[in-house]
Design a protein around this motif. Structure first.
Motif: not given
Length: 546
Positions: A196-204
């Motif tokens: 979940a945290v990785k996806f937020l980083e990528e989505q940023n």
């Protein structure tokens, strides 16, 4: 030339306005835990250490009455689509019983949150448990999610235990349609949080708002947790379930979640703590220590997601909603197959124990019954809504909301158009109501129709203060005044025949409209799914012996 400059300026203003509108739309994070009772977390009266959820509650809103569908797959069907579980195709479980309303996977006439929000420009992300379609053509990436990590079925080990004597296969996972296994030594709750945290980083890296659905499988059985988390609860449960339940109920009254004169549901199957032997007490203490550790570890994961939001400077423009998929589970696990033998102590990678009924009675305080039941203990969930710019901190509202209300809520705040057709399919209208005015202004929900439930023959209707319910295999209606007896201890059906007549007629109309079939005509032969054909234990509970 002047005219051209004016036109360009106007176009620039329009584009700026559109960009600002996109930026103003909030990010949305939906967090759901699995098989956790109404009172387990600190904001709902529990002693389990959940500082991050306590923060969200202190800075946000708690609902006294938020309802789910009593069991995993039907809850997820309504949550993801805004439909009754029957309309969405999962009237029973994630197994196909041969009718469209009972096909066991989400149909194409019911759009997911991801499909609708994606058309509105949202990035759509998911990490965790799916459980609404086993075949790969029904997996998350095929139903609107840009990114997915997690597992497809209804339950999973938290550790790879393949090295144990039972030679259990590795833990199967999926990431964006690619099959993989949980790495040895990794803990699944951490992997769900980490992705979940990785996806937020990528989505940023995009300029889009995001929708993130985090579906933890904790504290669903088996009881497995990191030893350092278990150690924090050493000795905490030596007081036993009787005293612990009293503690929680007292805190719930103090927090304003239940009335000072609230009725309390007993369970005659739960033995008195002091009737147990010393060894039995120690066994039961350990179960609850591990269960608490699993909830605690989820809260730690939520803290990491909050930290990432802050680091990305997005916490002021994000709505977070936290819920549970059903109440805690009573009785034994009726799997329909030989129960897996534990090959390690409770809490370790080889453990197949679970909380069981006596502690589940505490988890569901002060309500009656358990997971798979339409009584309040089965369908009641905590709900915390957090949005610093919009929601008043520390508030508690009655609510009387349901899973089907979250889709229209998210679509309203996300300025998402819910279509009548999608990819040549006629789309079913949403069944719920938006909770925006409840969340932001704490105004009562304007609901024109009652709430309804049916799953494995368990039926219920909620209209105003009245709740009509029948518990399979009985088809006899019971009636409760939820305002004055939410624990469902006083059946008023005989005293209020007109109310029974009105609500039962409403149920029959709803059942007809939603393609509900009499359960006796459709129930599987023998146990189906992990909950058995009725959703109730098929082996009598014995709270003194494992």
């Amino acid at each position: 030339m002047k005219k051209m400059i004016t036109t360009l300026v106007m176009l620039g203003v329009i584009h700026l306005g559109i960009a600002q509108q996109k930026q103003q739309r909030p990010n949305i994070i939906l967090i759901m835990v699995d098989d956790m009772g109404y009172s387990d977390i600190a904001p709902y009266g529990g002693e389990i250490q959940t500082p991050n959820l306590s923060r969200l509650a202190a800075e946000g809103l708690r609902l006294q009455e938020f309802y789910n569908n009593s069991i995993c797959a039907p809850t997820r069907a309504s949550l993801l689509t805004g439909q009754s579980n029957h309309k969405a195709g999962i009237g029973f479980f994630n197994v196909n019983l041969g009718l469209p309303a009972y096909q066991g996977f989400l149909n194409k006439e019911s759009l997911t949150l991801a499909e609708v929000l994606k058309t509105a420009g949202y990035s759509t992300l998911m990490s965790g448990k799916w459980h609404v379609g086993d075949d790969s053509i029904y997996w998350p990436n095929q139903r609107g999610f840009d990114r997915f990590f997690g597992f497809i079925g209804g339950a999973s080990n938290y550790y790879d235990i393949g090295s144990y004597p039972d030679k259990v296969p590795p833990v199967p996972l999926v990431e964006d349609n690619r099959r993989l296994n949980l790495a040895p030594g990794k803990y699944l709750t951490d992997e769900i949080t980490g992705h979940a945290v990785k996806f937020l980083e990528e989505q940023n890296r995009t300029n889009q708002p995001f929708f993130l659905y985090v579906a933890y499988n904790a504290p669903h059985w088996p009881l497995q947790a990191p030893p350092e988390d278990i150690a924090r609860y050493k000795g905490r449960y030596a007081i036993g379930w009787d005293s612990l339940r009293n503690e929680r109920i007292a805190r719930q009254k103090q927090l304003g979640l239940i009335r000072q004169d609230a009725t309390i549901a007993p369970d005659p199957e739960v033995p008195a703590w002091e009737s147990l032997t010393y060894d039995e007490k120690k066994l039961w203490e350990k179960k609850m220590e591990v269960y608490a550790a699993m909830v605690d570890h989820v809260d730690q994961g939520i803290g990491k997601i909050l930290d990432k939001l802050k680091a990305l400077k997005k916490e002021d423009n994000t709505l977070i909603v936290f819920i549970s998929d059903n109440g805690a589970q009573g009785g034994f696990i009726p799997t329909g197959r030989r129960r897996q033998r534990s090959s390690g102590p409770i809490g370790t990678a080889g453990s197949y124990d679970y909380q069981e009924q006596s502690w589940a009675h505490v988890s569901n305080s002060p309500f009656r019954s358990y997971k798979a039941s339409a009584y309040e203990g089965g369908i009641s969930s905590p709900l915390i809504a957090w949005y610093p710019a919009k929601i008043k901190g520390g508030s508690v509202a009655r609510g009387t909301a349901h899973l089907i209300d979250l889709a229209p809520t998210f679509y309203e705040i996300g300025h998402a158009h819910y279509p009548a057709t999608y990819h040549n399919f006629s789309i079913q209208p949403l069944q719920g109501v938006s909770l925006v005015s409840l969340f932001f202004s704490q105004r009562e929900i304007d609901r024109s129709t009652p709430l309804f439930w049916e799953r494995a023959g368990n039926r219920a209707v909620r209209k105003g203060k009245w709740k009509l319910i029948s518990s399979y295999p009985s088809k006899q209606w019971e009636l409760y005044d939820i305002d004055n007896d939410r624990a469902e201890t006083r059946n008023l059906a005989i005293q209020q025949p007109q109310v029974v007549k009105e609500l039962s007629a409403a149920y029959e109309q709803w059942a007809n409209d939603n393609n509900v079939v009499d359960y006796d005509k459709i129930k599987p032969a023998g146990p189906a799914g992990f909950a058995g054909p009725t959703g109730a234990p098929v082996v009598p509970s014995n709270n003194k012996k494992q």
